[in-house]
Motif scaffolding. Structure first.
Motif, PDB file in Angstrom:
ATOM      1  N   ALA A  59       0.835  -1.207   0.000  1.00  0.00           N
ATOM      2  CA  ALA A  59       0.000   0.000   0.000  1.00  0.00           C
ATOM      3  C   ALA A  59       0.868   1.254   0.000  1.00  0.00           C
ATOM      4  O   ALA A  59       0.545   2.241  -0.685  1.00  0.00           O
ATOM      5  CB  ALA A  59      -0.918  -0.005   1.220  1.00  0.00           C
ATOM      6  N   ALA A  60       1.957   1.228   0.752  1.00  0.00           N
ATOM      7  CA  ALA A  60       2.858   2.390   0.778  1.00  0.00           C
ATOM      8  C   ALA A  60       3.423   2.673  -0.604  1.00  0.00           C
ATOM      9  O   ALA A  60       3.492   3.830  -1.054  1.00  0.00           O
ATOM     10  CB  ALA A  60       3.978   2.152   1.781  1.00  0.00           C
ATOM     11  N   LEU A  61       3.846   1.609  -1.295  1.00  0.00           N
ATOM     12  CA  LEU A  61       4.365   1.773  -2.653  1.00  0.00           C
ATOM     13  C   LEU A  61       3.306   2.388  -3.564  1.00  0.00           C
ATOM     14  O   LEU A  61       3.586   3.345  -4.311  1.00  0.00           O
ATOM     15  CB  LEU A  61       4.811   0.422  -3.201  1.00  0.00           C
ATOM     16  CG  LEU A  61       5.192   0.400  -4.683  1.00  0.00           C
ATOM     17  CD1 LEU A  61       6.504   1.132  -4.908  1.00  0.00           C
ATOM     18  CD2 LEU A  61       5.279  -1.014  -5.211  1.00  0.00           C
ATOM     19  N   LEU A  62       2.083   1.878  -3.504  1.00  0.00           N
ATOM     20  CA  LEU A  62       1.044   2.335  -4.418  1.00  0.00           C
ATOM     21  C   LEU A  62       0.556   3.739  -4.072  1.00  0.00           C
ATOM     22  O   LEU A  62       0.202   4.515  -4.974  1.00  0.00           O
ATOM     23  CB  LEU A  62      -0.123   1.353  -4.413  1.00  0.00           C
ATOM     24  CG  LEU A  62       0.221  -0.038  -4.966  1.00  0.00           C
ATOM     25  CD1 LEU A  62      -0.973  -0.965  -4.869  1.00  0.00           C
ATOM     26  CD2 LEU A  62       0.702   0.060  -6.408  1.00  0.00           C
ATOM     27  N   LEU A  63       0.543   4.094  -2.816  1.00  0.00           N
ATOM     28  CA  LEU A  63       0.194   5.459  -2.449  1.00  0.00           C
ATOM     29  C   LEU A  63       1.212   6.443  -3.012  1.00  0.00           C
ATOM     30  O   LEU A  63       0.871   7.560  -3.397  1.00  0.00           O
ATOM     31  CB  LEU A  63       0.097   5.598  -0.933  1.00  0.00           C
ATOM     32  CG  LEU A  63      -1.158   4.992  -0.290  1.00  0.00           C
ATOM     33  CD1 LEU A  63      -0.999   4.895   1.220  1.00  0.00           C
ATOM     34  CD2 LEU A  63      -2.403   5.799  -0.645  1.00  0.00           C
ATOM     35  N   GLY A  64       2.466   6.013  -3.059  1.00  0.00           N
ATOM     36  CA  GLY A  64       3.504   6.863  -3.629  1.00  0.00           C
ATOM     37  C   GLY A  64       3.427   6.978  -5.140  1.00  0.00           C
ATOM     38  O   GLY A  64       3.895   7.961  -5.714  1.00  0.00           O
ATOM     39  N   ARG A  65       2.840   5.986  -5.779  1.00  0.00           N
ATOM     40  CA  ARG A  65       2.763   5.985  -7.244  1.00  0.00           C
ATOM     41  C   ARG A  65       1.455   6.558  -7.780  1.00  0.00           C
ATOM     42  O   ARG A  65       1.294   6.694  -8.986  1.00  0.00           O
ATOM     43  CB  ARG A  65       2.917   4.554  -7.763  1.00  0.00           C
ATOM     44  CG  ARG A  65       4.314   3.989  -7.593  1.00  0.00           C
ATOM     45  CD  ARG A  65       4.513   2.778  -8.474  1.00  0.00           C
ATOM     46  NE  ARG A  65       5.861   2.237  -8.351  1.00  0.00           N
ATOM     47  CZ  ARG A  65       6.355   1.305  -9.139  1.00  0.00           C
ATOM     48  NH1 ARG A  65       5.601   0.787 -10.105  1.00  0.00           N
ATOM     49  NH2 ARG A  65       7.577   0.854  -8.977  1.00  0.00           N
ATOM     50  N   THR A  66       0.508   6.850  -6.902  1.00  0.00           N
ATOM     51  CA  THR A  66      -0.798   7.345  -7.330  1.00  0.00           C
ATOM     52  C   THR A  66      -1.059   8.707  -6.714  1.00  0.00           C
ATOM     53  O   THR A  66      -0.360   9.147  -5.796  1.00  0.00           O
ATOM     54  CB  THR A  66      -1.914   6.372  -6.938  1.00  0.00           C
ATOM     55  OG1 THR A  66      -1.868   6.156  -5.506  1.00  0.00           O
ATOM     56  CG2 THR A  66      -1.744   5.035  -7.645  1.00  0.00           C
ATOM     57  N   HIS A  94      -1.538   7.254   6.599  1.00  0.00           N
ATOM     58  CA  HIS A  94      -2.676   8.175   6.652  1.00  0.00           C
ATOM     59  C   HIS A  94      -2.207   9.623   6.555  1.00  0.00           C
ATOM     60  O   HIS A  94      -2.734  10.417   5.769  1.00  0.00           O
ATOM     61  CB  HIS A  94      -3.447   7.948   7.952  1.00  0.00           C
ATOM     62  CG  HIS A  94      -4.585   8.888   8.168  1.00  0.00           C
ATOM     63  ND1 HIS A  94      -5.738   8.856   7.416  1.00  0.00           N
ATOM     64  CD2 HIS A  94      -4.747   9.910   9.066  1.00  0.00           C
ATOM     65  CE1 HIS A  94      -6.570   9.794   7.835  1.00  0.00           C
ATOM     66  NE2 HIS A  94      -5.996  10.443   8.831  1.00  0.00           N
ATOM     67  N   VAL A  95      -1.187   9.964   7.335  1.00  0.00           N
ATOM     68  CA  VAL A  95      -0.702  11.345   7.368  1.00  0.00           C
ATOM     69  C   VAL A  95      -0.025  11.723   6.052  1.00  0.00           C
ATOM     70  O   VAL A  95      -0.310  12.776   5.468  1.00  0.00           O
ATOM     71  CB  VAL A  95       0.266  11.539   8.551  1.00  0.00           C
ATOM     72  CG1 VAL A  95       0.928  12.907   8.482  1.00  0.00           C
ATOM     73  CG2 VAL A  95      -0.472  11.374   9.878  1.00  0.00           C
ATOM     74  N   THR A  96       0.863  10.866   5.570  1.00  0.00           N
ATOM     75  CA  THR A  96       1.656  11.224   4.389  1.00  0.00           C
ATOM     76  C   THR A  96       0.868  11.151   3.089  1.00  0.00           C
ATOM     77  O   THR A  96       1.272  11.757   2.085  1.00  0.00           O
ATOM     78  CB  THR A  96       2.905  10.340   4.281  1.00  0.00           C
ATOM     79  OG1 THR A  96       2.506   8.952   4.259  1.00  0.00           O
ATOM     80  CG2 THR A  96       3.840  10.572   5.461  1.00  0.00           C
ATOM     81  N   SER A  97      -0.250  10.433   3.069  1.00  0.00           N
ATOM     82  CA  SER A  97      -1.060  10.337   1.848  1.00  0.00           C
ATOM     83  C   SER A  97      -2.212  11.325   1.839  1.00  0.00           C
ATOM     84  O   SER A  97      -3.010  11.340   0.895  1.00  0.00           O
ATOM     85  CB  SER A  97      -1.617   8.920   1.691  1.00  0.00           C
ATOM     86  OG  SER A  97      -2.616   8.658   2.661  1.00  0.00           O
ATOM     87  N   GLY A  98      -2.338  12.129   2.871  1.00  0.00           N
ATOM     88  CA  GLY A  98      -3.460  13.049   2.945  1.00  0.00           C
ATOM     89  C   GLY A  98      -4.780  12.349   3.190  1.00  0.00           C
ATOM     90  O   GLY A  98      -5.840  12.821   2.783  1.00  0.00           O
ATOM     91  N   GLY A  99      -4.744  11.201   3.853  1.00  0.00           N
ATOM     92  CA  GLY A  99      -5.969  10.507   4.223  1.00  0.00           C
ATOM     93  C   GLY A  99      -6.485   9.534   3.193  1.00  0.00           C
ATOM     94  O   GLY A  99      -7.655   9.156   3.239  1.00  0.00           O
TER      95      GLY A  99
END
Length: 342
Positions: A59-66, A94-99
């Motif tokens: 999930a961390a990888l995909l949050l960074g790619r989207t 949660h914090v770094t992806s803006g929720g």
């Protein structure tokens, strides 16, 4: 209605693990391009049924790619991890992806994972409620102490605080995989939405939603909170110009994957397990879920939502086992099915 993909990173016969993971990542990227609302990531250990051992890491990888799409775990298995460690990771995303992160958690199974990670059979059989309670406290309070049977520690500060996110939510959404009345009650008493499995049909899902509402009322949850609960229905989606073509695609590919993947599961205590027949299970899934023409898929999703009251879907789109076919399936879901639902 919100429709997302359900990604297992399944390793089909003859494929390598890297191939399965590449298809998983690529299908999630295409899901955002196609306009889907979410991507839900499964987690498995030591079996080709799913080659992702840490849904929250992927999930961390995909949050960074989207940029837009919500990414969730379906699920992170609580008995094999420390709830505070999982809570820290969830808060960070949660914090770094803006929720944009959703944390799905579940009890898992009596697998050898419990031995390898040292948590033991008790964590699976009795420990899930304590782990969930500690996790929720970590995600909602400024400091936490462990006061349970399994987790006993002095009070420590929660860093990072989930409430520091730019979103209006006090912390990441938490969803609970439910397969029994006991797990439904556990989720309902805390006001947490359910994730219901793809092996369950509309009638049983409707019964579980009704039971959740009953338990939530008894626990004192407000009528607004109960009506707003966004449960998630897992399923399978395969789109083709003809229903027979969509069904044939899955019947050719999924039984081999299911047999290879399910046969690899090993119980921690040697207990006997009842295995599904791979072909019959594939046929069941084709009958329950949006497998067919775009119109049929839209109609089935709408019918499930109407019968169950569930408004969110996590759909397995990689059932063909082929990267190009999976990408096309996701794009057709976004272009030809979603507009009919919105």
């Amino acid at each position: 209605m919100r429709v997302g993909s359900f990604v297992l990173a399944a390793q089909f016969p003859g494929q390598g693990q890297g191939e399965a993971l590449h298809r998983a990542v690529r299908s999630a990227e295409v899901a955002e391009e196609a306009g889907l609302d979410s991507v839900w990531l499964a987690e498995h250990h030591f079996v080709p049924y799913g080659t992702c051992p840490s849904a929250i890491t992927l999930a961390a990888l995909l949050l960074g790619r989207t940029q837009r799409i919500r990414v969730g775990t379906a699920v992170s298995v609580l008995p094999t991890v420390h709830p505070v460690a999982l809570g820290e990771q969830a808060a960070l995303l949660h914090v770094t992806s803006g929720g944009r992160f959703s944390l799905g958690v579940g009890r898992g199974g009596p697998w050898v994972d419990l031995e390898v990670f040292g948590s033991g059979l008790g964590a699976y059989e009795e420990g899930f409620p304590e782990s969930l309670e500690l996790l929720m406290r970590w995600l909602r309070e400024p400091s936490v102490a462990g006061t349970g049977e399994r987790f006993d520690f002095r009070e420590v500060a929660v860093v990072p605080r989930p409430s520091e996110a730019l979103s209006c939510a006090p912390g990441p959404e938490v969803v609970v995989a439910c397969t029994s009345p006991a797990s439904v009650q556990l989720a309902a008493e805390r006001g947490l939405p359910m994730l219901l499995g793809m092996h369950v049909g509309d009638e049983e899902k409707a019964e579980m939603v009704a039971l959740w509402r009953q338990y939530a009322r008894v626990a004192g949850r407000s009528a607004d909170e109960i009506s707003a609960a966004a449960h998630v229905s897992a399923g399978v989606c395969q789109i083709a110009d003809r229903r027979t073509d969509a069904t044939e695609t899955l019947l050719k590919s999924m039984p081999g994957w299911l047999k290879q993947g399910l046969d690899a599961h090993v119980t921690v205590d040697g207990r006997a397990r009842a295995m599904r027949d791979p072909l019959a299970y594939t046929e069941l899934l084709c009958g329950l879920h949006p497998v067919g023409t775009p119109q049929l898929c839209a109609d089935r999703l709408a019918a499930t939502s109407e019968r169950t009251g569930i408004s969110r879907f996590a759909l397995l789109v990689e059932g063909s086992g082929d990267l190009a076919a999976t990408e096309e399936n996701v794009r057709r879901l976004g272009a030809e099915v979603l507009p009919q639902l919105r």
